[in-house]
Design an enzyme around this catalytic site. Structure first.
Site, PDB file in Angstrom:
ATOM      1  N   CYS A   1       0.682  -1.187  -0.030  1.00  0.00           N
ATOM      2  CA  CYS A   1      -0.011   0.244   0.022  1.00  0.00           C
ATOM      3  C   CYS A   1       0.766   1.257  -0.031  1.00  0.00           C
ATOM      4  O   CYS A   1       1.634   1.534  -0.836  1.00  0.00           O
ATOM      5  CB  CYS A   1      -1.148   0.043   1.151  1.00  0.00           C
ATOM      6  SG  CYS A   1      -2.264   1.131   0.931  1.00  0.00           S
TER       7      CYS A   1
ATOM      8  N   HIS B   1      -3.635  -5.178  -0.347  1.00  0.00           N
ATOM      9  CA  HIS B   1      -3.390  -5.716   1.082  1.00  0.00           C
ATOM     10  C   HIS B   1      -3.425  -7.154   1.136  1.00  0.00           C
ATOM     11  O   HIS B   1      -4.578  -7.722   1.320  1.00  0.00           O
ATOM     12  CB  HIS B   1      -4.255  -5.125   2.115  1.00  0.00           C
ATOM     13  CG  HIS B   1      -4.118  -3.374   2.231  1.00  0.00           C
ATOM     14  ND1 HIS B   1      -3.423  -3.179   3.282  1.00  0.00           N
ATOM     15  CD2 HIS B   1      -4.416  -2.530   1.577  1.00  0.00           C
ATOM     16  CE1 HIS B   1      -3.365  -1.964   3.448  1.00  0.00           C
ATOM     17  NE2 HIS B   1      -4.220  -1.264   2.302  1.00  0.00           N
TER      18      HIS B   1
ATOM     19  N   GLU C   1      -2.550  -8.814   3.446  1.00  0.00           N
ATOM     20  CA  GLU C   1      -2.957  -9.405   4.634  1.00  0.00           C
ATOM     21  C   GLU C   1      -4.374  -9.455   5.006  1.00  0.00           C
ATOM     22  O   GLU C   1      -4.716  -9.779   6.007  1.00  0.00           O
ATOM     23  CB  GLU C   1      -1.948  -8.631   5.835  1.00  0.00           C
ATOM     24  CG  GLU C   1      -2.788  -7.234   6.065  1.00  0.00           C
ATOM     25  CD  GLU C   1      -2.514  -6.139   5.023  1.00  0.00           C
ATOM     26  OE1 GLU C   1      -1.853  -6.443   3.965  1.00  0.00           O
ATOM     27  OE2 GLU C   1      -3.050  -5.045   5.237  1.00  0.00           O
TER      28      GLU C   1
END
Lengths: 1052, 353
Positions: free
Chosen positions: B248, B332, B334
């Site tokens: 990001c 992202h 994650e």
């Protein structure tokens, strides 16, 4: 890939309904866009997919391996699409592959390979495959016989769930609490299926499903997830469903999503599929319940709920395209490789018709019984739920406004019927806590809290109205009518009050991306949670009202009419608008009309849309009875109704007015009277003479029509089925036995008939026209009868100044015809008439309605060189306990029609299309009253001459022996003596049962019932009508000598 | 469960438009940059994502608060159920608040949680109308309730959310130096789950003398060009050969350090359904995103190449070095909230250590 064969799903039935018209139609469009020639097999003549401009070659033939193979031989396609025609198509495809037919003719299965399909269908294989990637399935043991099943249950521990392999809609599956129940269920299951699965019971777990798409490049996305309001234990087709899930956290949502993509990749599915989970309400533990490796009811719903055209994309993926290349048809700016973001909530509500079947268990469970569904859209759950409760067409105004009674709510909640949600509303109103309700129902408390909001608002309304309360009520989904009823006012009064307070609904778009990108979408709904419209009014559009939920009596045929009306209006350069809320339809597809309002077909909502759009007018004659009933109300509220004037529609709808009109025109009708007391009913019945047809007022808990033969049955029927009083009168009509029934479908303009088609029922009058087998052109009418029919049709069209479609039904006895019904709207048989005649009645009707020039068709169906036969599709096997007998009340859930060079060819193909199997060896006869025994004597001899071994019940056997027919006599079921009919049926020793009912002794009736029901439960062909029996024997003989013709519709 | 105030309040945008609704959460006014997110689940994770610092968040999915808020339990010194130690948004705007919630994992309502963190919120808003406005006119400044407008992008938001001091999360022998520009907890968890020791340092920490096997640049709020010190530190690291991975804001910072440029998107990507295509393949992943700025692909120096591209609007979604083990993504991997499809990128990075 140059030519692709698509297998359809056949007649609509419980578990396999209109959703496959949507998916097949989308597949055809997707293939055509690629320049591929399409061939379609589907005997469902009322579908859009089997229409002009869809597949290049359409075969109205049974979905069986034998017929599909013949079409493959003839058409020589390169590819085969199996996943767009439901379980029927899938099973057929698997059979063709196993028998080597596909290999022999070098036909490639497109999309998900057969091996993957088998992995999902065979429960044992399925579990093994999922174990390989540590995906959890319920503890389960597959068994191929009863002994195995009993051992499995012992190992897992009761209660256990029994699932039947290769079954559509969970047929035969269910909970077994002990060994006895398991024995019973398995015995039945093994009659139809080679395998059952005994599973751990996960009652009370949440049920969640994901629609998954994967391409041949291994891109895999989930288009939508859905959560069932009802926890596990109730089939997803029987559940209230919300999209997206409401009670799942990010962790749960994405855990299940990840498993979904992993499973689907592992199974190697290409195209679309559905994965169902059970999710523990107390942890993140889960089980995978099943994977459907094909388009399904859920995928149709997901498609409509998100705006993502799943079937269209699935077809493109089957051709080997990648998700990254395909355009998002809704935004036209983004790609198909994305997961829709919803900014609204969708509620699906099943539509049942259980009241039509008095013997059926009204409780819902792991087997599907619903016949249709509705989908509602709102910006809150309450708004969407209340919309959906009105949409199902029970005459309910909302959660708290119904006429149902729950004397024992605890039982209703624990062992739910189709009415449970209303019971929840009632007990909340009575002060039950959400906790208590949760303990009984295991419905997530979040849903229950939402229902409580609605109940509390109702209670506030009862104390009086304020502007903020009115707004709140509208936001919680209350209709004007419901608010009016609570406050003892008129619906339109509340409407005015609301409008002057500026409490108005706003129109929002479904754009697949939560408004992130601008979308050219036409997909709309209304909400009270807004402050601006997403769209502007169209330029003088034409509004077509859709059919609403499919149910017995109103089905895909009306969607065909709507779609064709839109198509014609478009050709005439009109801007078209559809209002409909049935997710199983083609009319609600994104590419059919210019604007689609996925919303209610109520006076309130149609007026909302009417006032916003200021249209040229509204077409009410295409969608069946729901729009037809709105005609006069809309007219009185100032809306312009196109076509036949609403006042004239009303003249045909009002029994008294219409009867007087027939008298004035000197048209015959059976004697009838409306009566308000039992005494008066009895004396009128005696005056006109039994048998009589009685039709009580339709009330929710009441019953429907019936034929009664004497005072005793009249009293019994009226006494127990409904109350008779001035508010609920009963209509009694003379029932004329042994008469034929004739139907005419026609179109007129300004009272002049433009086109008509006369068809004839094979069964005598007494079988509902929706259940009857219909021949077009009429095969056995006197010329004089036809002349009279034409005269009556012209006279009625002229008198009612009809502009548009209409249908009249007649009784014909010798040369006398009597009118029994007249509808100034399209009827069930319009697609049949249009396709057999090869003139589109709806196109002509729409032109007439829109005031465009239109030529009368100067041709009669009698000139046709072919015959069409329409047969009803029943769902008796899913309705446990129901007597599969036909009467004046409609029982079929769908229909098929086939075309042939002559009656026997078309008739037998139609019969085979609805599940009849050509008997190989043994026929059981029980031919009822003496006149029918005599009537069928020659046919029985013909069967014998064809080499069938004949079995019969005692009376029939005795009669036949007297007439020199050799026969094996079997004992009646209740005799409990061997050789017994039941034993023979249960052991699969009978291929065909001809059981003509009697109407005398109770014991005989019970015997007959047992024979019929056992035949249905064991999937044995059954004939219960003497005329059908005659035709069947003749057709079997014809088939032996001539075979059956394999010709596409285009070739006729 | 505290009672929702429910009084009337409004969202005001800098162009003068107003959106009315009812108050919940903290009973106060707030100012910030108004952005929207189209994700349908995960409000506890979203609201604690440090990248939302200074922003008034509009959720386009209308039903919010359904499953309440989970507990504050701690695992590995991190809040188990959240993405940072506090709510990061300035204010929250939704359509329909669930006054009653239900979930086995919840301990309080969304309202109570917002009150606890002194964050105001509004429900009953036509969030679709707000979103359309932001989409057409770009993100705007605004206030919830009457208060002065305040542009968060003039502040160094990264400094506000970054850790103040170095902290080591001990695991195996391999060490990742994590430059915290507002890191989401799940990034740290992703490394710990793979038995990697994480050395978490402030955004402006000079790590040139630290001992580590790989360098990670986290996500974070605001304009990447505000992080001059981080870019300067990164430039030094780019001279070396140790693996570098960014997510990001980390993608933008890596690009800036490499000599490329970044720009502000009209209304950013904030959602869980962004399709990203790996360049040169037909492979597409569905990703979770939250960013208002993007890398200008055309400005990439020749030793760098685009790695991922957004299938919707063709913006850059990742870059990589042509010869060295340096790469970063705009999305992202994650997740939390959002799909976990690209989680394997952590494996890819860890394998290089």
């Amino acid at each position: 890939m140059k030519k692709v064969l698509i297998i359809g799903s056949g007649g609509l039935r419980i578990g396999q309904a209109g959703e496959f018209d949507y998916s097949g139609s989308q597949a055809i469009k997707a293939l055509k866009e690629e320049g591929i020639t399409t061939v379609l097999i589907n005997p469902n003549i009322a579908t859009v997919q089997t229409s002009d401009g869809m597949a290049d070659q359409i075969y109205f033939l049974p979905i069986t391996p034998e017929f599909v193979e013949q079409v493959i031989e003839k058409e020589k396609p390169d590819g085969l699409l199996l996943s767009f025609g439901g379980q029927s198509a899938l099973n057929c495809g698997v059979a063709l592959e196993e028998s080597g037919v596909l290999k022999k003719h070098n036909v490639k299965v497109l999309g998900t390979p057969i091996a993957s399909i088998k992995d999902t269908e065979d429960r044992d294989l399925f579990v093994k495959r999922l174990d390989q990637i540590d995906a959890k399935t319920p503890k389960s043991i597959a068994s191929n016989d009863l002994k195995g099943a009993l051992a499995a249950a012992k190992k897992i521990g009761y209660p256990v769930m029994v699932r039947v392999a290769y079954a559509l809609g969970g047929l035969g599956s269910g909970l077994c609490e002990d060994e006895e129940q398991l024995r019973e269920r398995c015995t039945k299951a093994f009659a139809n299926a080679p395998q059952v699965l005994v599973e751990e019971w996960l009652g009370g777990w949440k049920e969640v499903e994901y629609e998954v798409v994967r391409d041949s490049f291994d891109n895999c996305i989930t288009v939508c997830n859905m959560e069932n309001f009802d926890p596990l234990g109730i089939h997803t087709g029987e559940s209230i469903v919300v999209a997206p899930s409401q009670t799942l956290t990010n962790s749960e949502y994405h855990k299940l999503r990840e498993i979904a993509t992993r499973v689907i990749r592992h199974l190697g599915i290409i195209g679309e599929c559905n994965i169902q989970y059970a999710l523990d309400p107390e942890s993140e533990d889960y089980r995978i319940i099943e994977v459907n490796a094909r388009l399904s009811r859920s995928s149709a719903l997901a498609s409509k709920a998100t705006g993502y055209p799943l079937a269209f994309i699935a077809a493109k993926l089957a051709l080997g395209q990648s998700l990254v290349e395909i355009e998002n048809k809704v935004t036209k700016k983004t790609k198909a490789c994305f997961e829709p973001a919803l900014d609204y909530v969708v509620v699906k509500m099943p539509r049942w018709d259980l009241k039509k079947f008095k013997e059926v268990d009204q409780r819902i469970g792991s087997e599907m019984k619903s016949v249709g569904e509705v989908m509602s859209i709102g910006r809150t759950f309450e708004e969407a739920l209340q919309k959906s409760l009105r949409m199902i067409g029970l005459g309910v105004q909302g959660l708290t406004m119904h006429t149902l009674n729950f004397p024992n709510p605890e039982e209703e909640l624990q062992y739910p019927t189709d009415k449970r949600v209303f019971c929840i509303g009632d007990v909340l109103k009575a002060g039950w806590s959400v906790e208590k309700l949760y303990d009984i129902t295991k419905i997530d408390k979040w849903f229950l809290y939402k229902l409580q909001n609605i109940v509390e608002c109702k209670q506030a309304l009862e104390k009086g109205l304020s502007k903020p309360l009115l707004r709140k009520a509208k936001q919680l989904g209350f209709s004007d009518k419901e608010i009016a009823t609570i406050l003892d006012k008129d619906e339109l009064e509340i409407r005015e009050e609301r409008r002057s307070a500026h409490i108005l609904p706003f129109i929002k778009q479904i754009d697949t991306l939560g408004a992130e990108y601008p979308a050219e979408t036409n997909y709309l709904y209304l909400t009270y949670h807004g402050q601006e419209h997403d769209v502007t009014p169209s330029d003088k559009p034409v509004i077509v009202l859709g059919s609403g939920a499919y149910c017995i009596g109103s089905s895909v045929e009306f969607d065909w009419c709507c779609v064709n009306a839109i198509k014609t209006a478009k050709e005439l350069k009109k801007t078209t608008i559809v209002i409909n809320y049935n997710p199983e339809t083609v009319s609600t597809d994104y590419d059919e009309c210019d604007k689609l309002y996925f919303d209610e077909l109520s006076l309130e909502r149609v007026l909302d849309i009417y006032e916003f759009e200021d249209p040229e007018g509204v077409i009410v004659s295409m969608g069946g009875q729901i729009p037809n009933n709105l005609a006069i109300k809309l007219h009185n509220a100032g809306a312009n109704i196109l076509g036949t004037s609403p006042e004239d529609i009303d003249r045909a709808e009002n029994r008294h007015v219409f009867s007087a009109l027939l008298d004035k025109l000197d048209i015959d009708q059976p004697p009838w009277k409306e009566l308000t007391s039992l005494e008066a009913a009895k004396s009128f019945a005696n005056m006109i003479g039994y048998p009589v047809l009685i039709r009580p007022s339709y009330v929710l808990s009441g019953a429907a029509m019936n034929v009664v033969w004497d005072d005793a049955s009249l009293i019994r029927f009226l006494g127990e089925a409904s109350e008779v009083n001035p508010e609920h009168p009963v209509v009694i009509t003379k029932f004329i036995t042994n008469s034929k029934e004739i139907e005419i479908d026609a179109v007129a303009k300004n009272g002049e008939v433009l086109i008509y088609a006369i068809s004839e029922h094979i069964e005598n009058a007494g079988v509902h026209s929706g259940d009857a087998t219909m021949m077009l052109p009429a095969q056995r009418l006197y010329i004089e009868t036809i002349r009279q029919v034409k005269r009556v049709v012209r006279a009625i069209a002229k008198e009612l100044k009809i502009t548009g479609p209409f249908n009249i039904q007649f009784l014909a006895y010798q040369n006398r015809i009597r009118v029994i019904e007249c509808n100034l709207r399209a009827s069930r048989s319009f697609p049949f008439s249009s396709k057999v005649f090869k003139h589109n009645f709806i196109e002509i009707a729409t032109r007439a309605i829109l005031g465009e020039p239109v030529q009368a068709v100067d041709k009669s169906t009698l000139d046709l060189d072919h015959v069409g036969v329409k047969a009803a599709q029943f769902s008796f096997s899913r309705l446990k306990g129901v007597d599969p007998l036909l009467g004046v009340e409609m029982a079929s859930t769908g229909e098929v029609a086939c075309i042939g060079p002559e009656i026997n060819d078309a008739f037998l193909k139609a019969l085979l299309s609805v599940g009849f199997k050509i008997p190989q060896k043994n026929v059981l006869l029980s031919t009822g009253p003496i006149e029918h025994k005599a009537l069928l004597l020659d046919s029985v001899k013909q069967l014998r001459d064809m080499g069938y071994t004949l079995f019969a019940s005692s009376g029939t056997a005795e009669f036949l022996r007297r007439h020199d027919v050799n026969i094996y006599e079997l004992h009646w079921p209740l005799d409990k003596k061997e050789p017994n009919i039941l034993t023979f049926l249960q052991q699969g020793m009978i291929d065909l049962v001809i059981n003509i009912p009697k109407n005398n002794e109770a014991r005989e009736l019970e015997n007959d019932y047992l024979i019929r029901r056992t035949a249905v439960d064991h999937d044995i062909s059954l004939i219960t009508d003497p005329k059908i029996a005659l035709q069947t024997v003749e057709a079997l003989d014809y088939y032996r000598k001539n075979g059956l013709e394999i010709k596409s519709w285009q070739e006729y | 469960m505290g009672a929702v105030p429910g009084g009337k309040t409004s969202l005001f945008l800098e162009d003068g438009s107003e959106f009315h609704g009812h108050s919940f959460g903290a009973d106060k006014a707030a100012a910030g940059e108004v952005v929207f997110n189209t994700g349908m689940v995960g409000y506890p994770e979203t609201l604690t994502d440090p990248s939302y610092r200074g922003q008034i968040l509009v959720l386009t999915y209308p039903l919010v608060g359904n499953y309440g808020i989970p507990d504050d339990s701690i695992t590995d010194e991190l809040l188990r159920h959240f993405e940072s130690s506090t709510i990061q948004v300035t204010a929250l705007v939704i359509a329909d608040y669930s006054h009653s919630h239900n979930h086995w994992n919840s301990v309080k309502s969304l309202h109570d949680w917002l009150v606890e963190h002194d964050i105001p919120a509004i429900y009953g808003v036509d969030t679709r109308a707000v979103t359309k406005k932001l989409r057409e006119q770009g993100v705007m400044l605004g206030t919830l309730g009457k208060t002065a407008i305040d542009d968060p992008n003039t502040r160094n938001l990264v400094a506000e959310v970054s850790t103040k001091e170095k902290h080591v999360y001990k695991r195996g022998p391999k060490k990742v130096l994590l430059v915290d520009c507002g890191v989401k907890h799940n990034i740290i968890r992703a490394f710990l789950d793979r038995d990697i020791t994480v050395i978490r340092v402030p955004w402006d920490y000079d790590f040139s003398n630290e001992d580590y096997d790989g360098l990670f640049i986290s996500n974070g709020p605001g304009d990447p060009k505000q992080c001059e010190t981080t870019i300067a530190n990164l430039k030094k690291a780019l001279k070396g050969d140790k693996p570098i991975f960014g997510i990001c804001l980390g993608n933008q910072l890596l690009a800036l350090a490499a000599g490329a440029d970044t720009y502000k998107l009209k209304y950013g990507h904030r959602s869980q359904n962004q399709p990203c295509v790996e360049q040169g393949t037909k492979r597409c992943s569905i990703t979770s995103q939250n960013h208002g700025y993007a890398v200008d692909e055309k400005s990439l120096p020749k030793e760098w190449q685009p790695w991922f591209q957004n299938a919707n609007d063709d913006t850059n979604e990742g870059i990589r070095h042509t010869s060295k083990p340096f790469f970063s993504v705009q999305f992202h991997p994650e997740a939390t909230p959002g799909p976990v499809d690209t989680n394997h990128l952590f494996d890819m990075f860890v394998d290089l250590l």
